[in-house]
Design an enzyme around this catalytic site. Structure first.
Site, PDB file in Angstrom:
ATOM      1  N   SER A 287       0.872  -5.203  -2.048  1.00 33.20           N
ATOM      2  CA  SER A 287       1.791  -5.401  -1.526  1.00 33.20           C
ATOM      3  C   SER A 287       0.950  -5.859   0.058  1.00 33.20           C
ATOM      4  CB  SER A 287       2.338  -3.940  -0.587  1.00 33.20           C
ATOM      5  OG  SER A 287       3.461  -3.184  -0.874  1.00 33.20           O
ATOM      6  N   VAL A 288      -0.632  -5.518   0.379  1.00 30.55           N
ATOM      7  CA  VAL A 288      -1.740  -6.329   1.013  1.00 30.55           C
ATOM      8  C   VAL A 288      -1.257  -7.653   1.377  1.00 30.55           C
ATOM      9  CG1 VAL A 288      -3.034  -4.218   1.461  1.00 30.55           C
ATOM     10  CG2 VAL A 288      -3.147  -6.367  -0.757  1.00 30.55           C
TER      11      VAL A 288
END
Lengths: 576, 126
Positions: A287-288
């Site tokens: 998700s980063v």
């Protein structure tokens, strides 16, 4: 009339003497004219002794001139096998003191050589014990030993040297040609006992190696390592790394990995501990990576913060693949999609943008290419050519799957958002100087390209601040400062195929403080357990490092302002 | 050649040879002395380097933090209001202010003494 009597004898004796004198003259002319060069060399060798004058290896300093490496004297033990009398006894005694195999020592001292190393760079305590043995044929020679006073601190940055002080890893390897210097030599007169007298006959002085000044701050490095170490133990991770960067310049302020090693004794650590995971390992970011999709959407003006996206209550089909959110969501605004890290929401944003746009922004953020840092073993990660992606990739790439990145690339990417949209090349060496403080080379911040506009950067900052305040990164929230960041939890590839359900990468990328970012921080844990969420494992490390580092930087600024005032006042003082 | 000239030449050669030998002996003696001095100097330099290493190892945040934890010292970062500096020239202003305010000037002897012994500012941090 033939000569007889005393006159005859006189002439005979004179002739003999003249003959002898003639022979002497011939011999002398042979020596002086024909053999002079050879004999001069022979005499020079007999009267003089050759010494190599080693150059001092350059010192590596942190940004505040704290030495991170030093050279200290050590003794190396050698034997002249022909002079050793009782070889068995000597081997047994040395074996006890040095903890070496007796046969190995016996083999060394039994050779027919004039010189045989027994042990290089013996600890001082043992030197004393060996000297007390008072055995014939054993000698010590002084050598410089590369030492690291901070021990494990900054070990992956500094690297280490071999027994001959040649760099093998890290900065020691990358800058070996600057650090090593050039050895000199000298011939000294010697006496009959082979003792050198300090009467030089000819010499060439050694040129010491250059010193390096790094961008690393020893205190921030310690803060980062300490926090990482605690979390690494607490979460039983397989590995971990942290990078602290100045987002406005690209200067690396701290870089650490776990597990680690002591560069004073690198040989006792497994190779795995010596790997600089922050640069050499690549992984699916999870998700980063959504910051790239979000940045692209805002920059291309396809979405604004309040646009609503339906997140399909947790289940969404893309091509033949069904996407899930870790918690089902209905309607979310664009900001909330990032704050809640909705996979479905981000995929829908990417579908509006198109994979090509996401791909182009990923490239602009520096993914899939080397950052160009001068440390060995850097990986460029993996960003396949656009044509190699399939129909399902639109449901994978925007949320950090089917791409692989290094922690350093993530640090550079988050810096872009922190500094207003510019990609800076990361660097770790500030300056190379000689012993007289003359600058040999200086490294300055290098602006590579503008990735997003300042306006987009400001909007993203606000969204990422929300991630910490009310989203998945709440454990990074500070009472004293405003932080912004993004969490990431990525499944590792299962060797049996597909994604593993038990091995994860937990990460957090962020910057602090939000209004005037001084630090960009990336924290990555490899296989933490039982907790594996980036927001649970990595976010608290970010918080601790950011808070403590900012306090330290503030105190440094205060101290500098006091020192500057003092300097100004001192100039007003009457001269002594 | 007269015998006196030969004798003179011999004497000159002998004196020259003696001076040469004497100089060589002196050079050798100085060589030994220089070696001794250099060995001593090198020993001191070596010790200095070891001591420096020990100082930096002790000063290392790694060691300091462990020491502080061991001593159970509850150190805190100072707030800006807790740090103040006295700069040369400001002491007299400070004293004048104190006199004008009518407060008893308890520290004046100390300040005068400090001004006398040091021109450097006092900092709470040091």
């Amino acid at each position: 009339m033939p000569l007889k009597g005393p006159l005859f004898r006189f002439y005979v004796i004179c002739s003999v003497f003249i003959g002898i004198l003639f022979i002497f003259l011939i011999k002398l002319s042979l020596i002086h004219i024909f053999h002079s060069q050879y004999l001069t060399k022979l005499a020079f060798k007999q009267h003089n002794i050759y010494f190599e004058l080693p150059a001092q290896r350059g010192i590596i300093y942190d940004r505040n001139f704290k030495p991170l490496t030093l050279n200290i004297r050590s003794y190396s033990l050698f034997a002249v096998p022909r002079e050793v009398k009782n070889k068995n006894t000597l081997a047994a005694k040395l074996s006890d003191i040095l903890d070496l195999d007796k046969d190995f020592i016996l083999d060394r001292i039994s050779s027919k050589k004039y010189f045989a190393w027994i042990e290089r760079k013996v600890p001082d305590k043992l030197v004393k014990e060996i000297k007390e043995l008072d055995m014939d044929g054993l000698y010590f020679i002084k050598e410089d030993k590369r030492s690291y006073p901070d021990r494990t601190l900054s070990s992956h940055i500094l690297g280490f040297t071999n027994i001959d002080s040649v760099g093998l890893e890290g900065i020691e390897l990358s800058f070996n040609k600057y650090l090593e210097g050039k050895p000199g030599y000298a011939f000294f007169m010697r006496d009959a006992h082979q003792n050198a007298l300090r009467v030089e006959t000819s010499d060439k002085l050694p040129v010491d190696g250059y010193d390096l000044v790094l961008t690393i701050d020893q205190v921030i490095q310690y803060i980062a390592e300490n926090a990482l170490d605690d979390a690494f133990r607490k979460h039983n991770a397989k590995g971990a790394c942290i990078i602290v960067l100045n987002p406005s310049t690209g200067e690396i302020l701290a870089l650490a990995n776990r597990p680690t090693f002591d560069p004073n004794k690198p040989q006792i650590s497994p190779v795995d501990n010596r790997r600089n995971r922050a640069l050499c390992d690549y992984f699916e970011p999870g998700s980063v990576f959504k910051i790239v999709t979000a940045a692209a959407a805002l920059e291309e003006k396809k979405f604004s913060e309040d646009d609503k996206i339906f997140c399909e209550n947790g289940s969404y089909k893309v091509a033949n693949h069904i996407l899930h959110d870790h918690r089902p969501h209905g309607w979310l605004t664009f900001s909330e999609v990032i704050k809640q890290s909705s996979n479905i929401g981000v995929t829908k944003i990417a579908q509006q943008l198109g994979l090509e746009e996401v791909y182009n922004y990923a490239r602009a953020f520096g993914f899939g290419a080397l950052t160009g840092i001068v440390l060995p073993g850097e990986t460029g990660g993996m960003l396949k050519p656009l044509s190699a992606y399939s129909k399902t990739s639109i449901g994978a790439v925007p949320m950090g799957q089917e791409v692989a990145v290094s922690a350093l690339q993530l640090a550079c990417a988050i810096s872009v958002i922190a500094n207003g949209g510019t990609y800076y090349k990361p660097y770790i060496v500030k300056r190379i100087r000689d012993k007289y403080d003359e600058t040999i080379e200086e490294y300055k911040p290098t602006e590579i390209r503008r990735v997003i506009s300042e306006e987009t950067s400001l909007r993203l900052k606000k969204i990422l601040e929300g991630v910490v305040d009310e989203g998945t990164g709440q454990l990074a929230k500070s009472k004293e400062y405003k932080f912004a960041g993004k969490t990431g939890t990525a499944q590792k590839i299962d060797p049996a195929g597909g994604y593993s359900h038990s091995s994860f990468y937990a990460s957090f990328i962020g910057f602090a403080p939000v209004d005037n970012p001084k630090l960009a921080i990336v924290v990555v844990f490899d296989e933490p357990h039982p907790y594996y969420f980036g927001g649970v494992v990595s976010a608290p490390v970010f918080k601790e490092v950011a808070e403590k580092s900012l306090k330290y930087l503030e105190s440094e600024e205060r101290l500098n302002s006091i020192t500057n005032l003092t300097r100004l006042d001192e100039t007003k003082l009457p001269s002594k | 050649m007269r015998i006196s000239k030969i004798i003179g030449l011999n004497i000159f050669i002998v004196i020259f040879a003696l001076i040469h030998v004497f100089l060589q002996t002196e050079i050798t003696k100085l060589g030994y002395q220089a070696k001794q001095n250099e060995d001593r100097c090198q020993g001191l330099v070596d010790n200095n380097r070891v001591l420096k290493y020990n100082i930096y190892a002790l000063e290392s945040p790694n060691t300091l933090d462990k020491y502080v934890l061991l001593k159970n010292s509850k150190l805190k970062v100072l707030k800006p209001v807790q740090v103040f500096g006295l700069y040369p020239g400001q002491e007299s202003e400070y004293l004048a202010k104190k006199e004008n305010s009518g407060l008893p000037n308890k520290n004046s002897a100390f300040l005068v003494f400090r001004k006398f012994v040091s021109a450097r500012p006092a900092e709470a941090k040091q």
